[in-house]
Enzyme design. Structure first.
Site, PDB file in Angstrom:
ATOM      1  N   ASN A  89     -20.376  -9.315 -17.897  1.00  0.00           N
ATOM      2  CA  ASN A  89     -20.722  -9.407 -16.569  1.00  0.00           C
ATOM      3  C   ASN A  89     -21.977  -9.464 -15.951  1.00  0.00           C
ATOM      4  O   ASN A  89     -22.826  -8.780 -16.676  1.00  0.00           O
ATOM      5  CB  ASN A  89     -19.684  -7.906 -16.166  1.00  0.00           C
ATOM      6  CG  ASN A  89     -19.541  -7.923 -14.739  1.00  0.00           C
ATOM      7  OD1 ASN A  89     -18.858  -8.821 -13.929  1.00  0.00           O
ATOM      8  ND2 ASN A  89     -19.771  -6.745 -14.329  1.00  0.00           N
ATOM      9  N   HIS A 120     -21.954 -10.038  -5.601  1.00  0.00           N
ATOM     10  CA  HIS A 120     -22.611  -9.125  -4.399  1.00  0.00           C
ATOM     11  C   HIS A 120     -23.465 -10.047  -3.645  1.00  0.00           C
ATOM     12  O   HIS A 120     -24.562 -10.476  -3.690  1.00  0.00           O
ATOM     13  CB  HIS A 120     -23.373  -8.102  -4.944  1.00  0.00           C
ATOM     14  CG  HIS A 120     -22.905  -7.188  -5.890  1.00  0.00           C
ATOM     15  ND1 HIS A 120     -21.657  -6.060  -5.203  1.00  0.00           N
ATOM     16  CD2 HIS A 120     -22.785  -6.911  -7.236  1.00  0.00           C
ATOM     17  CE1 HIS A 120     -21.280  -5.375  -6.328  1.00  0.00           C
ATOM     18  NE2 HIS A 120     -21.922  -5.911  -7.377  1.00  0.00           N
ATOM     19  N   GLU A 162     -24.986  -6.760 -17.387  1.00  0.00           N
ATOM     20  CA  GLU A 162     -26.241  -7.197 -16.670  1.00  0.00           C
ATOM     21  C   GLU A 162     -27.319  -7.365 -17.712  1.00  0.00           C
ATOM     22  O   GLU A 162     -28.350  -6.379 -17.626  1.00  0.00           O
ATOM     23  CB  GLU A 162     -26.710  -6.026 -15.519  1.00  0.00           C
ATOM     24  CG  GLU A 162     -25.456  -5.937 -14.555  1.00  0.00           C
ATOM     25  CD  GLU A 162     -25.907  -4.870 -13.431  1.00  0.00           C
ATOM     26  OE1 GLU A 162     -26.693  -4.052 -13.889  1.00  0.00           O
ATOM     27  OE2 GLU A 162     -25.161  -4.815 -12.470  1.00  0.00           O
ATOM     28  N   ASP A 186     -18.459  -8.334  -2.596  1.00  0.00           N
ATOM     29  CA  ASP A 186     -18.830  -7.973  -1.194  1.00  0.00           C
ATOM     30  C   ASP A 186     -19.848  -8.818  -0.571  1.00  0.00           C
ATOM     31  O   ASP A 186     -20.555  -9.338  -1.314  1.00  0.00           O
ATOM     32  CB  ASP A 186     -18.957  -6.221  -1.319  1.00  0.00           C
ATOM     33  CG  ASP A 186     -20.450  -5.860  -2.060  1.00  0.00           C
ATOM     34  OD1 ASP A 186     -21.186  -6.908  -2.595  1.00  0.00           O
ATOM     35  OD2 ASP A 186     -20.347  -4.825  -2.604  1.00  0.00           O
ATOM     36  N   GLU A 216     -16.841  -8.138  -8.406  1.00  0.00           N
ATOM     37  CA  GLU A 216     -17.534  -7.071  -7.810  1.00  0.00           C
ATOM     38  C   GLU A 216     -17.788  -7.685  -6.444  1.00  0.00           C
ATOM     39  O   GLU A 216     -18.918  -7.360  -5.798  1.00  0.00           O
ATOM     40  CB  GLU A 216     -18.814  -6.383  -8.337  1.00  0.00           C
ATOM     41  CG  GLU A 216     -18.595  -5.986  -9.795  1.00  0.00           C
ATOM     42  CD  GLU A 216     -19.642  -5.201 -10.208  1.00  0.00           C
ATOM     43  OE1 GLU A 216     -20.629  -4.979  -9.404  1.00  0.00           O
ATOM     44  OE2 GLU A 216     -19.681  -4.976 -11.533  1.00  0.00           O
TER      45      GLU A 216
HETATM   46  O1  G3I Z   1     -22.061  11.799  -8.831  1.00  0.00           O
HETATM   47  C1  G3I Z   1     -23.181  12.254  -7.978  1.00  0.00           C
HETATM   48  C2  G3I Z   1     -22.775  13.207  -7.395  1.00  0.00           C
HETATM   49  O2  G3I Z   1     -22.728  14.374  -8.030  1.00  0.00           O
HETATM   50  C3  G3I Z   1     -24.039  13.441  -6.241  1.00  0.00           C
HETATM   51  O3  G3I Z   1     -23.738  14.490  -5.287  1.00  0.00           O
HETATM   52  C4  G3I Z   1     -24.326  12.378  -5.496  1.00  0.00           C
HETATM   53  C5  G3I Z   1     -25.601  12.272  -4.515  1.00  0.00           C
HETATM   54  O4  G3I Z   1     -26.110  11.132  -4.466  1.00  0.00           O
HETATM   55  O5  G3I Z   1     -24.535  11.376  -6.404  1.00  0.00           O
HETATM   56  C6  G3I Z   1     -23.335  10.825  -7.070  1.00  0.00           C
HETATM   57  O6  G3I Z   1     -23.919  10.123  -8.008  1.00  0.00           O
HETATM   58  C7  G3I Z   1     -23.758   8.634  -7.461  1.00  0.00           C
HETATM   59  C8  G3I Z   1     -22.925   7.889  -7.928  1.00  0.00           C
HETATM   60  O7  G3I Z   1     -22.783   6.531  -7.717  1.00  0.00           O
HETATM   61  C9  G3I Z   1     -21.451   8.388  -7.921  1.00  0.00           C
HETATM   62  O8  G3I Z   1     -20.873   8.316  -6.465  1.00  0.00           O
HETATM   63  C10 G3I Z   1     -25.137   8.094  -7.479  1.00  0.00           C
HETATM   64  O9  G3I Z   1     -26.428   9.005  -6.574  1.00  0.00           O
HETATM   65  C11 G3I Z   1     -25.157   6.619  -7.213  1.00  0.00           C
HETATM   66  O10 G3I Z   1     -26.478   5.936  -7.380  1.00  0.00           O
HETATM   67  C12 G3I Z   1     -24.001   6.023  -7.608  1.00  0.00           C
HETATM   68  O11 G3I Z   1     -24.218   4.520  -7.396  1.00  0.00           O
HETATM   69  C13 G3I Z   1     -23.288   3.528  -8.182  1.00  0.00           C
HETATM   70  C14 G3I Z   1     -24.168   2.617  -8.805  1.00  0.00           C
HETATM   71  O12 G3I Z   1     -23.382   1.594  -9.303  1.00  0.00           O
HETATM   72  C15 G3I Z   1     -25.127   3.190  -9.853  1.00  0.00           C
HETATM   73  O13 G3I Z   1     -25.716   2.037 -10.579  1.00  0.00           O
HETATM   74  C16 G3I Z   1     -22.228   3.026  -7.097  1.00  0.00           C
HETATM   75  O14 G3I Z   1     -21.385   4.075  -6.655  1.00  0.00           O
HETATM   76  C17 G3I Z   1     -21.802   1.772  -7.634  1.00  0.00           C
HETATM   77  O15 G3I Z   1     -20.940   1.269  -6.834  1.00  0.00           O
HETATM   78  C18 G3I Z   1     -22.531   0.835  -8.387  1.00  0.00           C
HETATM   79  O16 G3I Z   1     -21.577  -0.163  -9.020  1.00  0.00           O
HETATM   80  C19 G3I Z   1     -22.575  -1.184  -9.591  1.00  0.00           C
HETATM   81  C20 G3I Z   1     -21.743  -1.683 -10.730  1.00  0.00           C
HETATM   82  O17 G3I Z   1     -21.315  -0.526 -11.754  1.00  0.00           O
HETATM   83  C21 G3I Z   1     -22.337  -2.785 -11.456  1.00  0.00           C
HETATM   84  N1  G3I Z   1     -22.766  -3.819 -10.718  1.00  0.00           N
HETATM   85  C22 G3I Z   1     -23.526  -3.433  -9.346  1.00  0.00           C
HETATM   86  C23 G3I Z   1     -22.677  -2.565  -8.689  1.00  0.00           C
HETATM   87  C24 G3I Z   1     -23.565  -1.884  -7.425  1.00  0.00           C
HETATM   88  O18 G3I Z   1     -24.650  -1.450  -7.514  1.00  0.00           O
END
Ligand code: G3I
Length: 344
Positions: free
Chosen positions: A199, A235, A158, A266, A264
């Site tokens: 990416n 996405h 990005e 969906d 990715e």
């Molecule tokens: O690890 C913490 C955990 O300790 C806590 O309890 C919980 C409470 O909200 O949060 C957890 O962290 C989360 C993390 O995912 C792991 O699950 C974050 O809040 C959450 O914001 C984070 O979101 C991820 C996101 O990237 C962050 O930018 C998504 O799971 C993940 O699917 C998403 O993936 C991205 C790709 O890497 C890049 N392209 C876009 C895609 C979708 O946003």
């Protein structure tokens, strides 16, 4: 001699049995095998460890995986110099046991950076020279750790804004535009066989982003930087038109000699779910695979999670969801069956 000639003549004259076409694949892995491509998913490590039905399905359906969060910088080095590889290792080990190849995600991004890094840059205790060293060490350490085990790395994620300008991340702001070429060179040095990707999202349709990314690739290639592929995150949402020009965009990158991957995919929808929305969603998934298969260089389609039980979508888009191929109970949706029906 004569009977043999007669027998041969009879065989040649016999009508050929009608060709029924390829059989419908049993599952996604079978589909991947039939089409000679990689079909992957993002993996949620907690579910991989804790949910047997999730794990079984993951390993049955996919021949390729990406760690959804486990290889991001905040996950692997939450404190400076303290590496926590357990989650990333779990994804790689599971993949090896189940003959799945792995996409590494992601080395350089502006999100999910560890707090020690972002705060150090913000308060000036980490200056530009040190930041460059930190980035080089991060890339080298991580790529080396998985040398030979990761098929392809999302080296930069990005890096282009929606208006086509380069993203003003801490990397660009503090290191200047050369950080991208550096990142590819460091990654290549650490694992010369890994395929190295740019990416991005909205690259399926956003013209300014497409043009800037094409220029970026050409510029890197002109300078001899080892770049191998372009990842379209994909996405999508059914409330927006399907990106109808996607295959042509893929071809423009393929024409530069790059591998192309959908990294990715969906397809979300505004809740509640209806039969009609599921049918539209199925069509979007079908078209994405069809587009990929229509471009020789596109040999990978990865979905960003395969079950609505673990999808990033509801947490990010209020009132939206149901973006995956399987529902919360791992029951296949029409989109799953639509993919199985695609023929090259
Ligand atoms: O690890 C913490 C955990 O300790 C806590 O309890 C919980 C409470 O909200 O949060 C957890 O962290 C989360 C993390 O995912 C792991 O699950 C974050 O809040 C959450 O914001 C984070 O979101 C991820 C996101 O990237 C962050 O930018 C998504 O799971 C993940 O699917 C998403 O993936 C991205 C790709 O890497 C890049 N392209 C876009 C895609 C979708 O946003």
């Amino acid at each position: 001699m004569k009977p043999l000639i007669i027998a041969l003549a009879l065989i040649l004259a016999a009508p050929l049995p009608a060709y029924a076409g390829p059989r419908t694949p049993r599952d996604l892995r079978d589909l991947a095998h039939q089409q000679g491509i990689r079909i992957g998913t993002a993996v949620d490590v907690a579910a991989l460890r804790g949910e047997a039905d999730y794990r079984d399905r993951l390993n049955r359906e996919f021949n390729h995986v990406t760690a959804e969060n486990a290889m991001k910088w905040e996950s692997v080095e939450p404190e400076r110099g303290v590496y926590t590889w357990a989650d990333a290792d779990a994804v790689v080990h599971n993949a090896q046991r189940n003959r799945q190849r792995v996409r590494g995600h992601t080395l350089v991004w502006h999100n999910q950076l560890p707090a020690w890094l972002t705060s150090g840059v913000a308060d000036g205790t980490i200056g530009a020279d040190e930041l460059r060293e930190i980035l080089r060490d991060h890339i080298t350490t991580q790529v080396r750790r998985y040398k030979g085990k990761i098929r392809a790395w999302d080296v930069v994620n990005e890096v282009v804004e929606e208006d086509g300008s380069m993203r003003q991340s801490i990397w660009l702001t503090h290191l200047g535009p050369g950080y991208i070429a550096d990142a590819f060179r460091w990654a290549h040095r650490a694992d010369p066989h890994a395929k190295l990707y740019v990416n991005d999202f909205n690259l399926e349709w956003n013209a300014p982003k497409i043009e800037t990314t094409l220029s970026l690739v050409k510029d890197l290639q002109a300078r001899g930087v080892p770049i191998d592929g372009i990842g379209f995150q994909g996405h999508l949402g059914i409330q927006y038109d399907y990106p109808g020009d996607w295959a042509n965009v893929m071809r423009r990158f393929a024409d530069l000699g790059l591998e192309v991957a959908i990294t990715e995919l969906d397809v979300r929808m505004v809740m509640p779910v209806t039969e009609e929305k599921l049918a539209t969603q199925a069509d979007y998934y079908r078209r994405a695979l069809t587009d990929c298969l229509s471009v020789e260089a596109c040999q990978e389609l990865t979905v960003w999670g395969f079950t609505d039980r673990h999808s990033w979508v509801p947490g990010w888009f209020a009132g939206e969801g149901s973006a995956c191929l399987l529902d919360e109970n791992l029951t296949p949706k029409p989109a799953y069956r639509a993919l199985l029906g695609v023929r090259a």
